[in-house]
Structure formats: structure tokens, C-alpha cells
Motif scaffolding. Structure first.
Motif, PDB file in Angstrom:
ATOM      1  N   ILE A  10       0.815  -1.213   0.000  1.00 53.30           N
ATOM      2  CA  ILE A  10       0.000   0.000   0.000  1.00 53.30           C
ATOM      3  C   ILE A  10       0.853   1.271   0.000  1.00 53.30           C
ATOM      4  O   ILE A  10       0.639   2.175  -0.799  1.00 53.30           O
ATOM      5  N   ARG A  11       1.857   1.308   0.868  1.00 54.84           N
ATOM      6  CA  ARG A  11       2.681   2.517   0.941  1.00 54.84           C
ATOM      7  C   ARG A  11       3.487   2.734  -0.335  1.00 54.84           C
ATOM      8  O   ARG A  11       3.584   3.853  -0.844  1.00 54.84           O
ATOM      9  N   GLY A  12       4.048   1.649  -0.851  1.00 53.41           N
ATOM     10  CA  GLY A  12       4.831   1.738  -2.089  1.00 53.41           C
ATOM     11  C   GLY A  12       3.983   2.257  -3.234  1.00 53.41           C
ATOM     12  O   GLY A  12       4.380   3.166  -3.968  1.00 53.41           O
ATOM     13  N   THR A  13       2.775   1.695  -3.364  1.00 53.35           N
ATOM     14  CA  THR A  13       1.858   2.116  -4.427  1.00 53.35           C
ATOM     15  C   THR A  13       1.486   3.587  -4.251  1.00 53.35           C
ATOM     16  O   THR A  13       1.455   4.350  -5.220  1.00 53.35           O
ATOM     17  N   ALA A  14       1.231   3.980  -3.012  1.00 56.78           N
ATOM     18  CA  ALA A  14       0.871   5.375  -2.749  1.00 56.78           C
ATOM     19  C   ALA A  14       2.000   6.317  -3.165  1.00 56.78           C
ATOM     20  O   ALA A  14       1.753   7.385  -3.734  1.00 56.78           O
ATOM     21  N   ARG A  15       3.248   5.915  -2.926  1.00 56.81           N
ATOM     22  CA  ARG A  15       4.391   6.750  -3.315  1.00 56.81           C
ATOM     23  C   ARG A  15       4.507   6.851  -4.829  1.00 56.81           C
ATOM     24  O   ARG A  15       4.737   7.928  -5.374  1.00 56.81           O
ATOM     25  N   VAL A  16       4.348   5.696  -5.526  1.00 51.09           N
ATOM     26  CA  VAL A  16       4.487   5.693  -6.982  1.00 51.09           C
ATOM     27  C   VAL A  16       3.496   6.654  -7.622  1.00 51.09           C
ATOM     28  O   VAL A  16       3.852   7.431  -8.505  1.00 51.09           O
ATOM     29  N   PHE A  17       2.249   6.629  -7.179  1.00 57.28           N
ATOM     30  CA  PHE A  17       1.211   7.422  -7.850  1.00 57.28           C
ATOM     31  C   PHE A  17       0.924   8.743  -7.139  1.00 57.28           C
ATOM     32  O   PHE A  17      -0.001   9.460  -7.524  1.00 57.28           O
ATOM     33  N   GLU A  18       1.680   9.014  -6.086  1.00 60.04           N
ATOM     34  CA  GLU A  18       1.527  10.269  -5.340  1.00 60.04           C
ATOM     35  C   GLU A  18       0.085  10.465  -4.875  1.00 60.04           C
ATOM     36  O   GLU A  18      -0.536  11.501  -5.091  1.00 60.04           O
ATOM     37  N   VAL A  19      -0.460   9.402  -4.302  1.00 61.26           N
ATOM     38  CA  VAL A  19      -1.777   9.509  -3.667  1.00 61.26           C
ATOM     39  C   VAL A  19      -1.623   9.137  -2.197  1.00 61.26           C
ATOM     40  O   VAL A  19      -0.619   8.538  -1.792  1.00 61.26           O
ATOM     41  N   ASP A  20      -2.620   9.479  -1.426  1.00 60.01           N
ATOM     42  CA  ASP A  20      -2.576   9.198   0.000  1.00 60.01           C
ATOM     43  C   ASP A  20      -2.696   7.685   0.248  1.00 60.01           C
ATOM     44  O   ASP A  20      -3.534   7.034  -0.379  1.00 60.01           O
ATOM     45  N   PRO A  21      -1.881   7.130   1.162  1.00 56.57           N
ATOM     46  CA  PRO A  21      -2.006   5.691   1.444  1.00 56.57           C
ATOM     47  C   PRO A  21      -3.413   5.286   1.886  1.00 56.57           C
ATOM     48  O   PRO A  21      -3.852   4.183   1.563  1.00 56.57           O
ATOM     49  N   THR A  22      -4.113   6.166   2.585  1.00 58.55           N
ATOM     50  CA  THR A  22      -5.474   5.797   3.019  1.00 58.55           C
ATOM     51  C   THR A  22      -6.415   5.694   1.818  1.00 58.55           C
ATOM     52  O   THR A  22      -7.352   4.894   1.827  1.00 58.55           O
ATOM     53  N   THR A  23      -6.148   6.486   0.771  1.00 59.46           N
ATOM     54  CA  THR A  23      -6.942   6.375  -0.459  1.00 59.46           C
ATOM     55  C   THR A  23      -6.685   5.028  -1.119  1.00 59.46           C
ATOM     56  O   THR A  23      -7.619   4.348  -1.560  1.00 59.46           O
ATOM     57  N   VAL A  24      -5.405   4.638  -1.163  1.00 63.00           N
ATOM     58  CA  VAL A  24      -5.060   3.348  -1.763  1.00 63.00           C
ATOM     59  C   VAL A  24      -5.757   2.222  -0.994  1.00 63.00           C
ATOM     60  O   VAL A  24      -6.354   1.322  -1.593  1.00 63.00           O
ATOM     61  N   LEU A  25      -5.695   2.297   0.334  1.00 62.47           N
ATOM     62  CA  LEU A  25      -6.327   1.260   1.151  1.00 62.47           C
ATOM     63  C   LEU A  25      -7.837   1.237   0.913  1.00 62.47           C
ATOM     64  O   LEU A  25      -8.438   0.173   0.764  1.00 62.47           O
ATOM     65  N   GLN A  26      -8.438   2.430   0.828  1.00 61.46           N
ATOM     66  CA  GLN A  26      -9.875   2.535   0.585  1.00 61.46           C
ATOM     67  C   GLN A  26     -10.254   1.877  -0.749  1.00 61.46           C
ATOM     68  O   GLN A  26     -11.212   1.107  -0.829  1.00 61.46           O
ATOM     69  N   TRP A  27      -9.477   2.146  -1.786  1.00 60.63           N
ATOM     70  CA  TRP A  27      -9.750   1.546  -3.101  1.00 60.63           C
ATOM     71  C   TRP A  27      -9.571   0.031  -3.055  1.00 60.63           C
ATOM     72  O   TRP A  27     -10.335  -0.715  -3.640  1.00 60.63           O
ATOM     73  N   LEU A  28      -8.543  -0.394  -2.320  1.00 58.82           N
ATOM     74  CA  LEU A  28      -8.308  -1.831  -2.199  1.00 58.82           C
ATOM     75  C   LEU A  28      -9.484  -2.520  -1.522  1.00 58.82           C
ATOM     76  O   LEU A  28      -9.948  -3.579  -1.959  1.00 58.82           O
ATOM     77  N   VAL A  29      -9.998  -1.899  -0.457  1.00 60.19           N
ATOM     78  CA  VAL A  29     -11.128  -2.480   0.279  1.00 60.19           C
ATOM     79  C   VAL A  29     -12.358  -2.576  -0.627  1.00 60.19           C
ATOM     80  O   VAL A  29     -13.039  -3.602  -0.669  1.00 60.19           O
ATOM     81  N   GLU A  30     -12.593  -1.496  -1.402  1.00 62.52           N
ATOM     82  CA  GLU A  30     -13.741  -1.507  -2.322  1.00 62.52           C
ATOM     83  C   GLU A  30     -13.568  -2.557  -3.405  1.00 62.52           C
ATOM     84  O   GLU A  30     -14.504  -3.298  -3.726  1.00 62.52           O
ATOM     85  N   ALA A  31     -12.371  -2.623  -3.980  1.00 63.99           N
ATOM     86  CA  ALA A  31     -12.106  -3.596  -5.046  1.00 63.99           C
ATOM     87  C   ALA A  31     -12.260  -5.016  -4.511  1.00 63.99           C
ATOM     88  O   ALA A  31     -12.802  -5.890  -5.187  1.00 63.99           O
ATOM     89  N   ALA A  32     -11.818  -5.240  -3.270  1.00 69.14           N
ATOM     90  CA  ALA A  32     -11.844  -6.585  -2.699  1.00 69.14           C
ATOM     91  C   ALA A  32     -13.270  -7.119  -2.598  1.00 69.14           C
ATOM     92  O   ALA A  32     -13.522  -8.285  -2.903  1.00 69.14           O
ATOM     93  N   ASP A  33     -14.203  -6.256  -2.213  1.00 70.15           N
ATOM     94  CA  ASP A  33     -15.609  -6.684  -2.122  1.00 70.15           C
ATOM     95  C   ASP A  33     -16.106  -7.139  -3.487  1.00 70.15           C
ATOM     96  O   ASP A  33     -16.744  -8.184  -3.630  1.00 70.15           O
ATOM     97  N   GLN A  34     -15.790  -6.303  -4.489  1.00 64.47           N
ATOM     98  CA  GLN A  34     -16.216  -6.608  -5.855  1.00 64.47           C
ATOM     99  C   GLN A  34     -15.547  -7.902  -6.353  1.00 64.47           C
ATOM    100  O   GLN A  34     -16.193  -8.735  -6.996  1.00 64.47           O
ATOM    101  N   LEU A  35     -14.274  -8.081  -6.022  1.00 62.90           N
ATOM    102  CA  LEU A  35     -13.527  -9.234  -6.532  1.00 62.90           C
ATOM    103  C   LEU A  35     -13.934 -10.529  -5.836  1.00 62.90           C
ATOM    104  O   LEU A  35     -13.892 -11.599  -6.436  1.00 62.90           O
ATOM    105  N   ARG A  36     -14.344 -10.433  -4.584  1.00 63.50           N
ATOM    106  CA  ARG A  36     -14.851 -11.625  -3.890  1.00 63.50           C
ATOM    107  C   ARG A  36     -16.115 -12.118  -4.590  1.00 63.50           C
ATOM    108  O   ARG A  36     -16.288 -13.307  -4.820  1.00 63.50           O
ATOM    109  N   ALA A  37     -16.974 -11.160  -4.925  1.00 57.63           N
ATOM    110  CA  ALA A  37     -18.203 -11.517  -5.644  1.00 57.63           C
ATOM    111  C   ALA A  37     -17.857 -12.109  -7.015  1.00 57.63           C
ATOM    112  O   ALA A  37     -18.489 -13.059  -7.469  1.00 57.63           O
ATOM    113  N   PHE A  38     -16.850 -11.550  -7.654  1.00 53.63           N
ATOM    114  CA  PHE A  38     -16.383 -12.033  -8.954  1.00 53.63           C
ATOM    115  C   PHE A  38     -15.947 -13.506  -8.851  1.00 53.63           C
ATOM    116  O   PHE A  38     -16.356 -14.347  -9.650  1.00 53.63           O
TER     117      PHE A  38
END
Ligand code: ZN
Length: 446
Positions: free
Chosen positions: A171-199
Motif C-alpha cells: 500500500i505505501r509503495g503504491t501510494a508513493r508511486v502514484f503520489e496519492v494518499d495511502p489511506t486512499t489506496v487502502l480505501q480503493w483496495l477495500v472496495e475492489a476486494a468486495d467486488q472481486l470476492r463476488a467475482f
């Protein structure tokens, strides 16, 4: 990986002769299941001894998931509405056949490609298309139910961030690469995970497999790479309180059936085996291959067992109590590897029930605990649908020229999901994230 493959093959060879030697073996005492049990039986037994049959249990071992069973895949309403065929107007340019109406009050809700949807342009000049249901006259965006819905950031950024996480950047590495907040990355991951579990739930069901390999991997949640502790220290720490990642895989297609994180306990074994059984066809009893963890046996016996009335031994007295025994189709074997300081010390094989198991214990490094479970849900889909596996590729009958100056392609890349017959193409992560998961399984032959 090389050594895993090697030991897997070695395991199979040893198991084949063990199967020939032993018909019905049960560990006679608890010491026999200790991973440090020495020596394989010698190929030629000195004296023939009848193997003791497994008497069975007097109670069925409890499984929490079985008792509070809720079907992870809701069944469709008994009769689908009639398909709609457009009779007038020009041919529709926009393909809506992957979509379904989300309106809970609509008779066409949840039916994919039923002809009830029409593209309705891009509202307010936005990026995403609006769809109209001709039955309920409801409008919705093509991203409804996906991670992109209601986000004003670029969809490319979201896809790249999730791809980086899927590739294991953290999460931190990704946040640094794209210059976004780590909490945003975590938030997106949590949202994606719900969708991907259903997938995963949507695609993985009623599988007919020959083998299922159950493994547990160490998830080393530490600051190893930051240099605060050495790898050896981290592993030692984890020996005391390990975090385990539970992995179930079909060794033929490399399809990941389940991934979970939890302690190495009976309750977790029950829960994990239960999950695996959910994706298999009801009549499918594959060969289970596991490592030497004792509780797998109980968990498999719970889910692949039946009550048997033993025969009377004497003419008088009460009839013997019924026993919970493995179903005759259950094939289960263990391979026990002893790993010390990440070096393989010893490999033991043990046959449980009449046939066989190969397992492995792999040390892996997972740097951040935050979002571990969500990362597993992401990796589950990414591995099965997006990553072509070198061992699964197939030769092309005709070499295909590349678009650039490279030499012609002679191999067809294949993912585990393709090898397992779940899909016919390699999915991009973008495609996966844009897939609106229908609320129930669609009829075959769509
Ligand atoms: Zn509708």
C-alpha cells in the motif's frame, strides 16, 4: 518453485507405491502424526501386518460454517422473463449484452443480456455511458456496482493502483508511486476486494477437479525490508505467533480455489475446507493433498463423511453404535516437509484414508498487515484470470505475427481460469474491475 515442483513429483511417485502397499491405514496413535515422525516404511515390509481399519467416530465433528450455512450463491428466480428482441428502429450500435437491470422492482432485474437494455449516451458529457431499462424505464450508469461508480478520479489511475497492489507492491509503495494518499489506496483496495470476492464466487462453482492441494503459507508481517529486523529474526518471531495464509489450488490448472488468512487451528481448517467444498460440484470428490497439519484430516472427514452402522460382533448385547466414517470416494494423502531456517530438511509421506496428499509450506513475505485479507481477494482473481501461467501455455497451430518487429508468436498464453474452462480469454484487470457481477448464476449457453 523448482523445488516445489520437484517435491510434488517426488511425492506423487512415493504415493503411488504407498497406495499399492497400503489399503486402509489410520495413524495408530497421536505420535504417528507428529511431523517429525522418522522414516518412511521400507519398500519391502519385513513381515506382513494387516493394516488396522479406521473404526470411525461416534460423533460428527462440528463445522461452524456448516451449521450457519448460508448459500454464497443465491439462486435465480424460478422462471426468467421472456427475452426481448428489438423489432423496430436501426440496429443498436452499443453492446449491452454484459449488463443487467439493477432495479429490485423490475421483472428483468439480474438477467444478463435479456434484451431489455439500451445505451442512452453519456450524461453531462461524462466518461461513462448511461443505460436504460426498457421494462422499468430506469436509468443507471454502466459502472454501477463497480469501483469506478461515483468516483471523479481518472479510471486509469484506479486501474494502475490496483494493478500495482496485485503485483505485490504494497500500500505505501503504491501510494508513493502514484503520489496519492495511502489511506486512499487502502480505501480503493477495500472496495475492489468486495467486488472481486463476488467475482470469484460468481465464476468458481460446481468445479470437477481431480486433485486439490491444501497449503499454508507463512505471511511474514514485518519490517524486514525496512531493515529494522533481519529476515531470520522475523521468521523466528513468526514461529512463535505465525500468521498463516491458507491456500487451496488445483495442481492441474493452477486454479486457486480459496485463499484465507488465519491461525492454524481446527476451527480455521474446518472453515477453509468448507469454503473449498463450496466451489466443487456436489458429486466431485477429488484427491486431497495436504501438508502434515493434523486438523485437515478432521475437516475433510467432516465434509466427506457418512454414518455407517457397524456389523454386530456378538449375537447378544446391544447393537454397536453408528460410526462417522469417510465416504468411500474420499482420497486423502499428506506430504510432510520439515523446513528449518527456510531450508528443506526432510520430507515425509503419509497416507491417510486409503489413498493419498502432497503439501508444501512456503515462506512468503508480506510487508503490511493492513489490507492483507483484501490483498488476498485481489490476488485470487488476478492469479486465476489475468496472469498467464507459463506451464499452461499451448502451442499455436499457426505462428501469429506480432505487431512490432518481434518474432512471430508460437504460443497461446493461458490463465488458470482458461485451463479450468471458466473463460476463453486472458482478462485485463480493467475488464475485471468493470465487470458488473450479476446477482445470481446465469443459465448456461448464454
Ligand atoms: Zn428494469
Amino acid at each position: 518453485m523448482v523445488s516445489d515442483l520437484f517435491f510434488y513429483q517426488l511425492g506423487l511417485i512415493v504415493l503411488v507405491w504407498l497406495c499399492l502397499m497400503l489399503q486402509w491405514v489410520w495413524p495408530s496413535d497421536s505420535a504417528a502424526v507428529c511431523p517429525t515422525t522418522p522414516e518412511l516404511p521400507s519398500p519391502v515390509p519385513k513381515r506382513h501386518r494387516e493394516p488396522t481399519p479406521f473404526a470411525g467416530l461416534t460423533t460428527k465433528p462440528p463445522c461452524d460454517a456448516c451449521e450457519h450455512s448460508t448459500d454464497p450463491r443465491p439462486q435465480p428466480p424460478s422462471a426468467p422473463p421472456p427475452r426481448l428482441v428489438p423489432t423496430r428502429g436501426r440496429r443498436r450500435q452499443v453492446d449491452t449484452s454484459m449488463h443487467f437491470c439493477p432495479n429490485p422492482d423490475c421483472a428483468y432485474r439480474g438477467w444478463v443480456g435479456w434484451g431489455n437494455l439500451r445505451a442512452n449516451g453519456h450524461p453531462n458529457g461524462g466518461h461513462w455511458r448511461q443505460l436504460l431499462c426498457l421494462v422499468c424505464h430506469g436509468y443507471f450508469l454502466e459502472t454501477l456496482g463497480t469501483i469506478f461508480h461515483g468516483k471523479c478520479v481518472s479510471d486509469d489511475l484506479i486501474v494502475r493502483v490496483i494493478a500495482c497492489l496485485a503485483e505485490g507492491l504494497g500500500i505505501r509503495g503504491t501510494a508513493r508511486v502514484f503520489e496519492v494518499d495511502p489511506t486512499t489506496v487502502l480505501q480503493w483496495l477495500v472496495e475492489a476486494a468486495d467486488q472481486l470476492r463476488a467475482f470469484s464466487t460468481y465464476f468458481l462453482h460446481d468445479l470437477h477437479l481431480h486433485q486439490v492441494q491444501l497449503d499454508a503459507l507463512y505471511a511474514v508481517l514485518s519490517a524486514v525490508k525496512d531493515g529494522t529486523v533481519s529476515e531470520a529474526e522475523a521468521i523466528e518471531r513468526l514461529e512463535r505467533s505465525p500468521r498463516w495464509v491458507w491456500v487451496a489450488m488445483d495442481p492441474e490448472s493452477k486454479l486457486l480455489l480459496g485463499l484465507d488468512v488465519g491461525d492454524r487451528t481446527l476451527a480455521m481448517a474446518q472453515c477453509f475446507v468448507h469454503q473449498v467444498v463450496q466451489v466443487l460440484a456436489p458429486d466431485c470428490a477429488p484427491l486431497f493433498l495436504t501438508d502434515g497439519f493434523r486438523e485437515y484430516l478432521t475437516a475433510l472427514l467432516t465434509h466427506y463423511g457418512q454414518w455407517v452402522q457397524p456389523e454386530r460382533r456378538q449375537a447378544h448385547g446391544p447393537a454397536p453404535k453408528p460410526r462417522w466414517r469417510p465416504v468411500p470416494q474420499l482420497l486423502y494423502a499428506q506430504v510432510v516437509k520439515t523446513v528449518r531456517r527456510r531450508r528443506l530438511v526432510r520430507v515425509h509421506h503419509r497416507v491417510v484414508f486409503h489413498v493419498a496428499a502432497v503439501g508444501r509450506r512456503v515462506s512468503t513475505l508480506c510487508k503490511h498487515e493492513a489490507g492483507l485479507r483484501q490483498q488476498l481477494a485481489l490476488y485470487h482473481v488476478y492469479h486465476n484470470f489475468c496472469l498467464p501461467h507459463a506451464s499452461l501455455r499451448q502451442p499455436l497451430s499457426q505462428p501469429r505475427p506480432t505487431q512490432g518487429h518481434g518474432s512471430a508468436k508460437t504460443w497461446q498464453p493461458r490463465t488458470p481460469a482458461m485451463a479450468a474452462g471458466l473463460t476463453d480469454h486472458v482478462w485485463t484487470l480493467r475488464e475485471v474491475l468493470l465487470f458488473r457481477v450479476p446477482p445470481w448464476p446465469q443459465p448456461a449457453g448464454m
